[in-house]
Each structure stands twice: as structure tokens, then as C-alpha cells.
Scaffold this active site. Structure first.
Site, PDB file in Angstrom:
ATOM      1  N   ALA A  73       0.861  -1.171   0.000  1.00  0.00           N
ATOM      2  CA  ALA A  73       0.000   0.000   0.000  1.00  0.00           C
ATOM      3  C   ALA A  73       0.902   1.227   0.000  1.00  0.00           C
ATOM      4  O   ALA A  73       2.096   1.122   0.279  1.00  0.00           O
ATOM      5  CB  ALA A  73      -0.899  -0.010   1.234  1.00  0.00           C
ATOM      6  N   LYS A  74       0.285   2.375  -0.316  1.00  0.00           N
ATOM      7  CA  LYS A  74       1.116   3.583  -0.413  1.00  0.00           C
ATOM      8  C   LYS A  74       1.797   3.926   0.909  1.00  0.00           C
ATOM      9  O   LYS A  74       2.789   4.621   0.936  1.00  0.00           O
ATOM     10  CB  LYS A  74       0.269   4.753  -0.910  1.00  0.00           C
ATOM     11  CG  LYS A  74       0.072   4.664  -2.429  1.00  0.00           C
ATOM     12  CD  LYS A  74      -0.688   5.814  -3.017  1.00  0.00           C
ATOM     13  CE  LYS A  74      -0.683   5.675  -4.548  1.00  0.00           C
ATOM     14  NZ  LYS A  74      -1.831   6.271  -5.200  1.00  0.00           N
ATOM     15  N   ARG A  75       1.244   3.409   1.992  1.00  0.00           N
ATOM     16  CA  ARG A  75       1.868   3.711   3.299  1.00  0.00           C
ATOM     17  C   ARG A  75       3.116   2.864   3.575  1.00  0.00           C
ATOM     18  O   ARG A  75       3.835   3.120   4.538  1.00  0.00           O
ATOM     19  CB  ARG A  75       0.835   3.530   4.419  1.00  0.00           C
ATOM     20  CG  ARG A  75       0.302   2.142   4.495  1.00  0.00           C
ATOM     21  CD  ARG A  75      -0.702   1.909   5.603  1.00  0.00           C
ATOM     22  NE  ARG A  75      -1.181   0.551   5.498  1.00  0.00           N
ATOM     23  CZ  ARG A  75      -2.167   0.147   4.725  1.00  0.00           C
ATOM     24  NH1 ARG A  75      -2.826   1.020   3.998  1.00  0.00           N
ATOM     25  NH2 ARG A  75      -2.526  -1.117   4.658  1.00  0.00           N
TER      26      ARG A  75
END
Ligand code: GLU
Length: 287
Positions: free
Chosen positions: A248-250
Site C-alpha cells: 500500500a502507499k503507506r
């Protein structure tokens, strides 16, 4: 052949994006075709210019050269509005005034069936509002526009698409219920904007993650309703991190910025990714 990579500038690109972009780029270049970039920036509250610049810089670092200027969804708002007008004139969309809380409440008992994207199917509260109430509320209440799925699906009839290397797949848009085509806070939904732009850009092959395969049910229906060409689709496996979960982008460690800073050669990485050779600890997961 024309392929595209369409990042949403809402975070740093990671290894999964690099894999997707490298596949789309490789497919186009192998066929002597074109590869384009589209910036999916209609979500005004979450899109950021620094992420646009970082995404382009990272694609350049990967050596994934693109044709023409990157296309921006934010400059196509008139096209989305025109498509919505067209559907409105045919009675295929209706305004919905429900808040998330309203929807949750009407679904509370009994539980509505989950839709094909894993969310709840909209219970249809605003579909049959009396004309006078609808007109009054349209004048002063925030609203989104929803597709009247039963009518639209009946009009379109049976639909399918070609999944590259796997033959034809039946589309099941009805399973998604009355999807949102224009949001309260954005002039188009992902479904509407993506379908219109893929056609406008002349995309022949949509290459994207398997997490978006369910959306293709809806995109296929919109193509039919709006008289747009249907590309071939390839929904590829998703990159998972050392914990086995999809990136995920995190996930900062897998961000392209972090790999770049660690001295990784972007071109070598992209060439490895198209051959499904991933850095140690990462794996591909078919949905
Ligand atoms: N902008 C979408 C995303 O970043 C991808 C859209 C698409 O490939 O259809 O998830």
C-alpha cells in the site's frame, strides 16, 4: 497497441506501481506501440502536485519512457459532465442525497449483500424519490449521481471482455448495484473518469492490478451505454511485501523513493520486474 499507466497522485509510488508500469510499458514497446501516462487527479482533496512530480521522476528513473505529455483527468471535467448529461437525459442516473450514515442505517437490518468490489450495495433509497422532492432537494442539498443499475444493465444486455491470454470473461455489473458516477466531492467517480479517458486516449490494452478486476464489470457497462470502444484487459498479480500482504502507499520501505535512495538502479529493477524477478522478500500474489 497503446497502453497506459494511471497513478493517482495521493502518495509515493511503490514496487507494485513499478511492476504495473513496467508491464504496460513493456507490452507497448514489444509491439512497437505507444505508452502513455495519465494522472488520475480528480480527487481534489487528496491529490498533490508533489506526488505528481515524484511519480514522473520515479518513472523516468525506472527508464519507462512515455509518449506525449502526461494526460490529466482534472483537465477533462467537461467530458465527464457531458457523459453524465447524456446518461441523465436517458433517465439512467439519479441524484442521491444519502450520507454514509444513512446508507449504513438502511443496510443495518437485514445486511445488504456485499457488492463485487467488497462494499455494500446501495439500498436504492433515493432511486424512487417523488419528482417534487427530488427537485427541491437538488436545489439545496449535496448529492452524488448514481447509475440506475437495473435499467442500465437491462438496456445493455449481456456483456463480456477479453482478458489477455485467458479468453472472454462475462461482466456482471448488476452485482455492484447503483454505483456512483459523480461524487459529492468530485465531479466524476473513478469508474466514469477512467472509462471515458481510456477511450479518449485510444488505449487498446488496459494493464492494471488484479485488485481492479471487479471494476471492469462497471467499465464494460459504461462503454456500452456511452458508445465507447472496449479495450483488451490484463489484470496482473499484485506485489506483496515480506509480511505477505499487498503493498500500500503507506509501505514506505517499498517506495520507489526509498529504493532509489538506497542506490538501486531503476532500469535494472524495471527489467527484472517484467521478468517477474522481484527484490528479496517480495512476491507476486494472484488475486
Ligand atoms: N488511478 C488508479 C489507481 O491508482 C488506477 C486506474 C486504472 O488503472 O484503471 O489505482
Amino acid at each position: 497497441m497503446l497502453t497506459r499507466f494511471a497513478p493517482s497522485p495521493t502518495g509515493e509510488l511503490h514496487l507494485g506501481h513499478a511492476y504495473s508500469a513496467a508491464l504496460a510499458h513493456g507490452a507497448a514497446r514489444d509491439a512497437g506501440g505507444r505508452f502513455r501516462i495519465r494522472i488520475d487527479d480528480i480527487d481534489g482533496s487528496r491529490s498533490r502536485e508533489d506526488y505528481v512530480a515524484a511519480s514522473l521522476a520515479n518513472l523516468a528513473w525506472l527508464g519507462l519512457d512515455w509518449d506525449g505529455d502526461p494526460v490529466r483527468q482534472s483537465s477533462h471535467l467537461g467530458d465527464y459532465a457531458a457523459a453524465l448529461d447524456h446518461l441523465r437525459a436517458r433517465g439512467l442516473v439519479y441524484p442521491c442525497f444519502c450520507t454514509r450514515a444513512d446508507i449504513a442505517q438502511s443496510l443495518a437490518a437485514p445486511h445488504g449483500p456485499p457488492n463485487a468490489s467488497g462494499g455494500a450495495v446501495y439500498p436504492g433509497t433515493c432511486r424512487h424519490l417523488p419528482a417534487a422532492e427530488r427537485a427541491r432537494r437538488l436545489a439545496d442539498e449535496l448529492h452524488c449521481w448514481r447509475l440506475d443499475m437495473a435499467r442500465a444493465a437491462a438496456l445493455a444486455g449481456a456483456l463480456d471482455w477479453e482478458e489477455a491470454g485467458q479468453g472472454m470473461r462475462a461482466a456482471d455489473p448488476a452485482a455492484h448495484g447503483d454505483v456512483v458516477l459523480a461524487r459529492k466531492d468530485a465531479p466524476a467517480s473513478y469508474h466514469l473518469a477512467s472509462t471515458i479517458d481510456d477511450a479518449a486516449m485510444g488505449v487498446t490494452h488496459v494493464i492494471r492490478g488484479a485488485d481492479l478486476i471487479a471494476s471492469t464489470d462497471v467499465h464494460r457497462l459504461l462503454q456500452e451505454l456511452l458508445g465507447l470502444a472496449t479495450p483488451v484487459y490484463r489484470h496482473h498479480a499484485l506485489v506483496c511485501g515480506p509480511d505477505g500482504r499487498r503493498l500500500a502507499k503507506r509501505d514506505a520501505v517499498a517506495s520507489l523513493a526509498a529504493l532509489r535512495e538506497a542506490g538501486v538502479d531503476g532500469r535494472v529493477l524495471a527489467a527484472d520486474l517484467v521478468r517477474e524477478r522481484l527484490p528479496a522478500g517480495y512476491s507476486l500474489q494472484t488475486a
